[in-house]
Design a protein around this motif. Sequence first.
Motif, PDB file in Angstrom:
ATOM      1  N   PHE A  94       0.825  -1.206   0.000  1.00  0.00           N
ATOM      2  CA  PHE A  94       0.000   0.000   0.000  1.00  0.00           C
ATOM      3  C   PHE A  94       0.863   1.260   0.000  1.00  0.00           C
ATOM      4  N   ILE A  95       1.944   1.214   0.754  1.00  0.00           N
ATOM      5  CA  ILE A  95       2.845   2.371   0.797  1.00  0.00           C
ATOM      6  C   ILE A  95       3.474   2.594  -0.568  1.00  0.00           C
ATOM      7  N   ALA A  96       3.970   1.517  -1.170  1.00  0.00           N
ATOM      8  CA  ALA A  96       4.601   1.626  -2.484  1.00  0.00           C
ATOM      9  C   ALA A  96       3.614   2.157  -3.519  1.00  0.00           C
ATOM     10  N   ARG A  97       2.394   1.661  -3.491  1.00  0.00           N
ATOM     11  CA  ARG A  97       1.363   2.126  -4.431  1.00  0.00           C
ATOM     12  C   ARG A  97       1.050   3.601  -4.207  1.00  0.00           C
ATOM     13  N   SER A  98       1.024   4.032  -2.941  1.00  0.00           N
ATOM     14  CA  SER A  98       0.734   5.437  -2.662  1.00  0.00           C
ATOM     15  C   SER A  98       1.845   6.351  -3.163  1.00  0.00           C
ATOM     16  N   MET A  99       3.034   5.788  -3.383  1.00  0.00           N
ATOM     17  CA  MET A  99       4.167   6.547  -3.914  1.00  0.00           C
ATOM     18  C   MET A  99       4.334   6.290  -5.410  1.00  0.00           C
ATOM     19  N   ASN A 100       3.263   5.797  -6.036  1.00  0.00           N
ATOM     20  CA  ASN A 100       3.237   5.493  -7.467  1.00  0.00           C
ATOM     21  C   ASN A 100       4.225   4.398  -7.847  1.00  0.00           C
ATOM     22  N   GLY A 101       4.446   3.476  -6.920  1.00  0.00           N
ATOM     23  CA  GLY A 101       5.340   2.354  -7.189  1.00  0.00           C
ATOM     24  C   GLY A 101       4.631   1.254  -7.963  1.00  0.00           C
ATOM     25  N   SER A 102       5.391   0.585  -8.794  1.00  0.00           N
ATOM     26  CA  SER A 102       4.866  -0.514  -9.602  1.00  0.00           C
ATOM     27  C   SER A 102       4.877  -1.805  -8.788  1.00  0.00           C
ATOM     28  N   SER A 103       4.376  -2.859  -9.388  1.00  0.00           N
ATOM     29  CA  SER A 103       4.451  -4.177  -8.755  1.00  0.00           C
ATOM     30  C   SER A 103       5.905  -4.578  -8.537  1.00  0.00           C
ATOM     31  N   LEU A 104       6.767  -4.197  -9.472  1.00  0.00           N
ATOM     32  CA  LEU A 104       8.196  -4.470  -9.331  1.00  0.00           C
ATOM     33  C   LEU A 104       8.752  -3.777  -8.087  1.00  0.00           C
ATOM     34  N   ALA A 105       8.327  -2.546  -7.849  1.00  0.00           N
ATOM     35  CA  ALA A 105       8.795  -1.801  -6.667  1.00  0.00           C
ATOM     36  C   ALA A 105       8.369  -2.502  -5.384  1.00  0.00           C
ATOM     37  N   VAL A 106       7.153  -3.028  -5.371  1.00  0.00           N
ATOM     38  CA  VAL A 106       6.676  -3.767  -4.202  1.00  0.00           C
ATOM     39  C   VAL A 106       7.568  -4.983  -3.957  1.00  0.00           C
ATOM     40  N   GLY A 107       7.864  -5.706  -5.011  1.00  0.00           N
ATOM     41  CA  GLY A 107       8.750  -6.867  -4.892  1.00  0.00           C
ATOM     42  C   GLY A 107      10.146  -6.482  -4.442  1.00  0.00           C
ATOM     43  N   LEU A 108      10.645  -5.363  -4.956  1.00  0.00           N
ATOM     44  CA  LEU A 108      11.975  -4.889  -4.556  1.00  0.00           C
ATOM     45  C   LEU A 108      12.017  -4.528  -3.078  1.00  0.00           C
ATOM     46  N   LEU A 109      10.960  -3.925  -2.575  1.00  0.00           N
ATOM     47  CA  LEU A 109      10.924  -3.572  -1.150  1.00  0.00           C
ATOM     48  C   LEU A 109      11.073  -4.810  -0.283  1.00  0.00           C
ATOM     49  N   GLN A 110      10.454  -5.892  -0.690  1.00  0.00           N
ATOM     50  CA  GLN A 110      10.539  -7.137   0.076  1.00  0.00           C
ATOM     51  C   GLN A 110      11.884  -7.828  -0.133  1.00  0.00           C
ATOM     52  N   SER A 111      12.282  -8.000  -1.390  1.00  0.00           N
ATOM     53  CA  SER A 111      13.500  -8.779  -1.653  1.00  0.00           C
ATOM     54  C   SER A 111      14.765  -8.026  -1.258  1.00  0.00           C
ATOM     55  N   LEU A 112      14.772  -6.700  -1.409  1.00  0.00           N
ATOM     56  CA  LEU A 112      15.949  -5.925  -1.013  1.00  0.00           C
ATOM     57  C   LEU A 112      16.199  -6.045   0.492  1.00  0.00           C
ATOM     58  N   TYR A 113      15.141  -6.016   1.271  1.00  0.00           N
ATOM     59  CA  TYR A 113      15.264  -6.202   2.718  1.00  0.00           C
ATOM     60  C   TYR A 113      15.941  -7.539   3.026  1.00  0.00           C
TER      61      TYR A 113
END
Length: 164
Positions: free
Chosen positions: A5-24
């Motif tokens: 939800f945070i990533a989407r609110s910042m105009n993040g793509s599905s890829l960005a959501v995945g990056l937030l999880q995998s980068l961690y």
Amino acid sequence: PLLPFIARSMNGSSLAVGLLQSLYSLMQVFGTLALGMLADTWGKRRILLLSLFSSSVFLLACGLAVSLSQLLLFRAGHGFFAGTVSICQAIVADVTPSEDRVGKMALIMAAYGVGVVLGPGLAGLIAPWGVFPVCAVASACTFSNFCIGIVQIPEIAREASFQE
């Protein structure tokens, strides 16, 4: 549970959501290795306390992020400093008699499991008030662990890990 939800609110793509999880998780792997080596050099207590303090700062920063790039950076920093289970296990091994070690190691993993279960639930309860309160509560919990650690974690001589 709020990252998509945070990533989407910042105009993040599905890829960005995945990056937030995998980068961690990727940074947690690197952090585990680097922090383990630093703990052997500078002391387990010092590195564990540094990690707890740094995690609390990065968690708070996640709540203050105003762009997706900031959120990725803060998430990566938090992931790096979250790689502390091996340091906790090493401290327990150093200060616990050998006949009690297995049980104490099990307590570490049980506590970790409780956090994995309760953390997202607590975040879901706080989420109606916004992202910042969720991150602030997570930061406060981590900072309280830092404060408890200052008082409770003993300074361990480096040679202690080589004694039996």
